[in-house]
Design a protein around this motif. Sequence first.
Motif, short mmCIF file in Angstrom:
data_model
loop_
_atom_site.label_atom_id
_atom_site.label_comp_id
_atom_site.label_asym_id
_atom_site.label_seq_id
_atom_site.Cartn_x
_atom_site.Cartn_y
_atom_site.Cartn_z
N ALA A 29 -39.04 23.31 6.78
CA ALA A 29 -39.62 23.16 5.44
C ALA A 29 -40.64 24.24 5.12
O ALA A 29 -40.87 24.54 3.95
CB ALA A 29 -40.25 21.78 5.30
N ARG A 30 -41.26 24.84 6.11
CA ARG A 30 -42.26 25.88 5.86
C ARG A 30 -41.65 27.07 5.12
O ARG A 30 -42.35 27.81 4.44
CB ARG A 30 -42.90 26.33 7.17
N ASP A 31 -40.34 27.24 5.22
CA ASP A 31 -39.65 28.35 4.55
C ASP A 31 -39.66 28.19 3.04
O ASP A 31 -39.58 29.17 2.31
CB ASP A 31 -38.21 28.47 5.04
N TYR A 32 -39.74 26.97 2.55
CA TYR A 32 -39.67 26.76 1.10
C TYR A 32 -40.79 25.86 0.56
O TYR A 32 -40.85 25.62 -0.64
CB TYR A 32 -38.31 26.17 0.71
N LEU A 33 -41.67 25.38 1.41
CA LEU A 33 -42.75 24.50 0.97
C LEU A 33 -44.08 25.02 1.49
O LEU A 33 -44.24 25.26 2.69
CB LEU A 33 -42.50 23.08 1.50
N ASP A 34 -45.03 25.19 0.58
CA ASP A 34 -46.39 25.56 0.99
C ASP A 34 -47.08 24.28 1.45
O ASP A 34 -47.32 23.38 0.65
CB ASP A 34 -47.13 26.18 -0.20
N GLN A 84 -42.24 21.35 9.84
CA GLN A 84 -42.01 22.70 10.36
C GLN A 84 -40.73 22.76 11.17
O GLN A 84 -39.94 23.69 11.04
CB GLN A 84 -43.22 23.13 11.20
#
Length: 89
Positions: free
Chosen positions: A32-37, A28
Amino acid sequence: MLSQRIPFGAEHLFNVQQIADATLYTLQKLGARDYLDFAVLATDFELLAKAMKQPMPTLKTAAELTGDLFTAAKGWPQVKSDNWGRAVF
């Protein structure tokens, strides 16, 4: 960044929930939360939990993944580390 939460050589002091929390917090912080679930990591944590014979961790939301999660008051193991992220006992 992850070694700031779980220093190299001290992994045995942490349970699967703590490993999941530290991993997701680090991802986070890296954005990475912007492009990874993060739910895609659930299988990896499930396999780790089975291997360690521990319950499946709860994947926390962005609001739950805060710096105060990693305090002794919250049960987080307090481990000193050197400049390279290695545990110092």
